[in-house]
Design a protein around this motif. Structure first.
Motif, PDB file in Angstrom:
ATOM      1  N   SER A 192      13.049 -20.307  -2.317  1.00 46.01           N
ATOM      2  CA  SER A 192      13.628 -19.757  -3.512  1.00 46.01           C
ATOM      3  C   SER A 192      14.629 -20.583  -4.103  1.00 46.01           C
ATOM      4  O   SER A 192      15.011 -20.608  -5.243  1.00 46.01           O
ATOM      5  CB  SER A 192      14.500 -18.238  -2.902  1.00 46.01           C
ATOM      6  OG  SER A 192      13.657 -17.310  -2.169  1.00 46.01           O
ATOM      7  N   ALA A 193      15.289 -21.679  -3.209  1.00 43.31           N
ATOM      8  CA  ALA A 193      16.330 -22.621  -3.617  1.00 43.31           C
ATOM      9  C   ALA A 193      16.456 -23.650  -2.622  1.00 43.31           C
ATOM     10  O   ALA A 193      16.114 -23.202  -1.295  1.00 43.31           O
ATOM     11  CB  ALA A 193      17.705 -21.823  -4.026  1.00 43.31           C
ATOM     12  N   THR A 199      18.968 -16.250  -5.660  1.00 44.34           N
ATOM     13  CA  THR A 199      18.226 -17.133  -6.604  1.00 44.34           C
ATOM     14  C   THR A 199      18.836 -18.627  -6.702  1.00 44.34           C
ATOM     15  O   THR A 199      18.194 -19.302  -7.062  1.00 44.34           O
ATOM     16  CB  THR A 199      17.700 -16.817  -8.062  1.00 44.34           C
ATOM     17  OG1 THR A 199      18.879 -16.083  -8.415  1.00 44.34           O
ATOM     18  CG2 THR A 199      16.816 -15.596  -7.797  1.00 44.34           C
ATOM     19  N   HIS A 200      20.032 -18.583  -6.689  1.00 42.50           N
ATOM     20  CA  HIS A 200      21.084 -19.547  -6.472  1.00 42.50           C
ATOM     21  C   HIS A 200      21.468 -19.792  -5.230  1.00 42.50           C
ATOM     22  O   HIS A 200      22.209 -18.991  -4.697  1.00 42.50           O
ATOM     23  CB  HIS A 200      22.026 -19.511  -7.714  1.00 42.50           C
ATOM     24  CG  HIS A 200      21.651 -19.032  -9.209  1.00 42.50           C
ATOM     25  ND1 HIS A 200      20.872 -17.928  -9.351  1.00 42.50           N
ATOM     26  CD2 HIS A 200      21.885 -19.631 -10.496  1.00 42.50           C
ATOM     27  CE1 HIS A 200      20.590 -17.821 -10.676  1.00 42.50           C
ATOM     28  NE2 HIS A 200      21.438 -18.785 -11.075  1.00 42.50           N
ATOM     29  N   SER A 250      17.605 -12.007  -8.756  1.00 45.95           N
ATOM     30  CA  SER A 250      16.438 -11.155  -8.812  1.00 45.95           C
ATOM     31  C   SER A 250      16.723  -9.791  -8.992  1.00 45.95           C
ATOM     32  O   SER A 250      16.749  -9.098  -7.833  1.00 45.95           O
ATOM     33  CB  SER A 250      15.737 -11.441  -7.698  1.00 45.95           C
ATOM     34  OG  SER A 250      14.374 -10.974  -7.470  1.00 45.95           O
ATOM     35  N   SER A 290      14.499 -16.524   0.305  1.00 47.07           N
ATOM     36  CA  SER A 290      15.086 -15.115  -0.048  1.00 47.07           C
ATOM     37  C   SER A 290      14.088 -14.043   0.601  1.00 47.07           C
ATOM     38  O   SER A 290      14.510 -12.960   1.050  1.00 47.07           O
ATOM     39  CB  SER A 290      15.125 -14.846  -1.480  1.00 47.07           C
ATOM     40  OG  SER A 290      15.601 -13.595  -1.787  1.00 47.07           O
ATOM     41  N   ARG A 340      12.694 -12.537 -12.073  1.00 47.01           N
ATOM     42  CA  ARG A 340      13.030 -13.336 -11.123  1.00 47.01           C
ATOM     43  C   ARG A 340      12.330 -14.696 -11.635  1.00 47.01           C
ATOM     44  O   ARG A 340      11.468 -14.823 -12.063  1.00 47.01           O
ATOM     45  CB  ARG A 340      12.474 -13.218  -9.770  1.00 47.01           C
ATOM     46  CG  ARG A 340      12.820 -14.284  -8.754  1.00 47.01           C
ATOM     47  CD  ARG A 340      12.161 -13.911  -7.201  1.00 47.01           C
ATOM     48  NE  ARG A 340      12.675 -14.770  -6.436  1.00 47.01           N
ATOM     49  CZ  ARG A 340      12.022 -14.838  -4.966  1.00 47.01           C
ATOM     50  NH1 ARG A 340      11.104 -13.995  -4.828  1.00 47.01           N
ATOM     51  NH2 ARG A 340      12.326 -15.996  -4.455  1.00 47.01           N
ATOM     52  N   SER A 341      13.138 -15.819 -11.656  1.00 46.31           N
ATOM     53  CA  SER A 341      12.974 -17.197 -11.848  1.00 46.31           C
ATOM     54  C   SER A 341      12.895 -17.968 -10.582  1.00 46.31           C
ATOM     55  O   SER A 341      13.841 -17.789  -9.877  1.00 46.31           O
ATOM     56  CB  SER A 341      13.770 -17.806 -12.887  1.00 46.31           C
ATOM     57  OG  SER A 341      13.560 -19.241 -12.846  1.00 46.31           O
ATOM     58  N   PRO A 342      11.971 -18.806 -10.518  1.00 48.86           N
ATOM     59  CA  PRO A 342      11.792 -19.658  -9.218  1.00 48.86           C
ATOM     60  C   PRO A 342      12.638 -20.980  -9.373  1.00 48.86           C
ATOM     61  O   PRO A 342      12.529 -21.864  -8.584  1.00 48.86           O
ATOM     62  CB  PRO A 342      10.401 -19.986  -8.969  1.00 48.86           C
ATOM     63  CG  PRO A 342       9.771 -19.923 -10.323  1.00 48.86           C
ATOM     64  CD  PRO A 342      10.603 -19.055 -11.318  1.00 48.86           C
ATOM     65  N   ASN A 343      13.455 -21.300 -10.626  1.00 48.83           N
ATOM     66  CA  ASN A 343      13.749 -22.488 -10.861  1.00 48.83           C
ATOM     67  C   ASN A 343      15.311 -22.364 -11.100  1.00 48.83           C
ATOM     68  O   ASN A 343      15.763 -23.282 -11.985  1.00 48.83           O
ATOM     69  CB  ASN A 343      13.000 -23.258 -11.808  1.00 48.83           C
ATOM     70  CG  ASN A 343      13.217 -24.615 -11.969  1.00 48.83           C
ATOM     71  OD1 ASN A 343      13.172 -25.030 -10.853  1.00 48.83           O
ATOM     72  ND2 ASN A 343      12.842 -25.320 -12.745  1.00 48.83           N
ATOM     73  N   ASN A 345       6.108 -25.531  -5.284  1.00 45.89           N
ATOM     74  CA  ASN A 345       5.878 -23.825  -5.211  1.00 45.89           C
ATOM     75  C   ASN A 345       4.802 -23.481  -4.182  1.00 45.89           C
ATOM     76  O   ASN A 345       4.458 -22.486  -4.220  1.00 45.89           O
ATOM     77  CB  ASN A 345       5.891 -23.286  -6.475  1.00 45.89           C
ATOM     78  CG  ASN A 345       4.849 -23.741  -7.203  1.00 45.89           C
ATOM     79  OD1 ASN A 345       3.978 -24.701  -6.919  1.00 45.89           O
ATOM     80  ND2 ASN A 345       4.162 -22.891  -8.043  1.00 45.89           N
ATOM     81  N   LYS A 392      22.886 -13.521  -6.536  1.00 48.70           N
ATOM     82  CA  LYS A 392      21.866 -12.651  -6.581  1.00 48.70           C
ATOM     83  C   LYS A 392      21.274 -12.654  -7.790  1.00 48.70           C
ATOM     84  O   LYS A 392      21.761 -11.896  -8.924  1.00 48.70           O
ATOM     85  CB  LYS A 392      22.070 -11.247  -6.006  1.00 48.70           C
ATOM     86  CG  LYS A 392      20.963 -10.278  -5.734  1.00 48.70           C
ATOM     87  CD  LYS A 392      21.502  -8.871  -5.273  1.00 48.70           C
ATOM     88  CE  LYS A 392      22.196  -9.175  -3.681  1.00 48.70           C
ATOM     89  NZ  LYS A 392      21.070  -9.284  -2.890  1.00 48.70           N
TER      90      LYS A 392
END
Length: 344
Positions: free
Chosen positions: A97-98, A139-140, A156, A111, A197-200, A67, A154
């Protein structure tokens, strides 16, 4: 230990919980059995950030992403390449983001910069990028095999969006976009003033469908984009949804909640016989640090077991990849261990 857990940010997928778990009791247990390992040289020490991505490339190579942001190619146990640079220019990125891999190409979604960048894995060279405003909040990301398109979700969101908002898209490299039929109103999101929002977060492919999780929901979803069939099951974790809904658009009340304890969901894993969801818990009030665990389910949603599982960085062929310190050789300070779930 080299950091592999997910850091908490204001815009992270914060899931407020109490200590009471609502998962059903089970007589089954799960053990993670080591099957093989790879010792790494000190090149891994040059990765300063939290490891967020793992992609296996052929028999001897793999990619790790962090990250900071950065993406690095390893050949056996040596780091041999970094992909791209941090920046605002062509083929540069300010955040990751992914990611996904297809054939010999690594794809990076930023993103924040609403673009996807492609890198040739063999040479490290940028092979192009494309952009579309739809990528904001994605995010995916999943590259569809044998197609010039990506599935993009989407995730986030604040939970205050319109029910008619499209959240799943098919993005094409010619910068065209297809809005799929999955709308925000079809998921049971709890409204909140915070932009969750998750970064993972990831898609977990299973047959012709994709499992995914959205941070402000209490379910795991499975979607077939060809038939537009959406199914879900509640994962059984107490999310304190009433408290979040009560806080509503009151920012201070929400921040007070975030100072207590939080849980967030990281990656979703799918094999032929089971699913696993990665949970990260942190008691912020008492500053006790983070704890990671895996919750296992059958594909019909039946809960199997929950086990502690620290320092997981990836998943491959039904096995989890764990990063460990060797503790006995300064030239090879880390090892990656493959762990196969065994149900008892």
């Amino acid at each position: 230990m080299h950091k592999v857990f997910i850091l908490l940010f204001l815009e992270a997928a914060l899931i407020l919980t109490s200590c009471t778990q609502k998962t059903p009791k089970t007589d089954l247990s799960v053990d993670l059995i080591p099957t093989d390992s790879l010792t790494l040289n000190d090149g891994l020490s040059r990765i300063d950030g939290v490891i967020m991505a793992y992609h296996k490339i052929g028999d001897d190579q793999f990619i790790l992403g962090d990250n900071k942001p950065g993406l690095y190619l390893f050949d056996k146990n040596e780091m041999i390449r970094r992909f791209g640079n941090i920046g605002q220019g062509p083929c540069e990125f300010t955040e990751i983001s992914a990611t996904d891999v297809d054939d010999d190409t690594l794809y990076i979604l930023s993103s924040e910069q609403v673009k996807i960048i492609g890198f040739d894995i063999s040479s490290g060279e940028c092979v192009g990028e494309f952009s579309h405003k739809t990528m904001s909040g994605i995010t995916h990301l999943l590259k569809e095999q044998d197609k010039s398109s990506f599935l993009a979700l989407k995730g986030s969101l604040t939970g205050l969006e319109s029910d008619s908002l499209t959240i799943l898209y098919r993005l094409f490299e010619d910068e065209s976009v297809e809005s799929l039929e999955l709308k925000y109103g079809r998921v049971n999101a709890v409204p909140s003033v915070i932009n969750f929002r998750s970064p993972n977060l990831t898609f977990a492919p299973y047959k012709n469908t994709y499992y995914f999780y959205l941070p402000q929901t209490d379910s795991l979803y499975n979607y077939n984009p060809e038939s537009d069939k959406l199914t879900s099951f509640a994962h059984g974790i107490d999310l304190n949804r009433n408290e979040i809904e009560k806080a509503g658009q009151d920012f201070q009340k929400m921040m007070d909640l975030l100072q207590k304890e939080v849980k967030m969901i990281g990656k979703v894993y799918a094999s032929a016989d089971w699913l696993a969801i990665e949970y990260i818990y942190e008691n912020i009030a008492e500053d006790l640090g983070q704890e990671m665990s895996l919750y296992f389910y059958r594909h019909d949603g039946t809960f199997i077991a929950q086990i502690p599982a620290e320092d997981l960085i990836g998943f491959e062929d039904g096995k989890f990849i764990q990063l460990r310190e060797t503790g006995n050789d300064p030239d090879f300070p880390f090892s990656m261990v493959s762990l196969k779930p065994q149900f008892n």
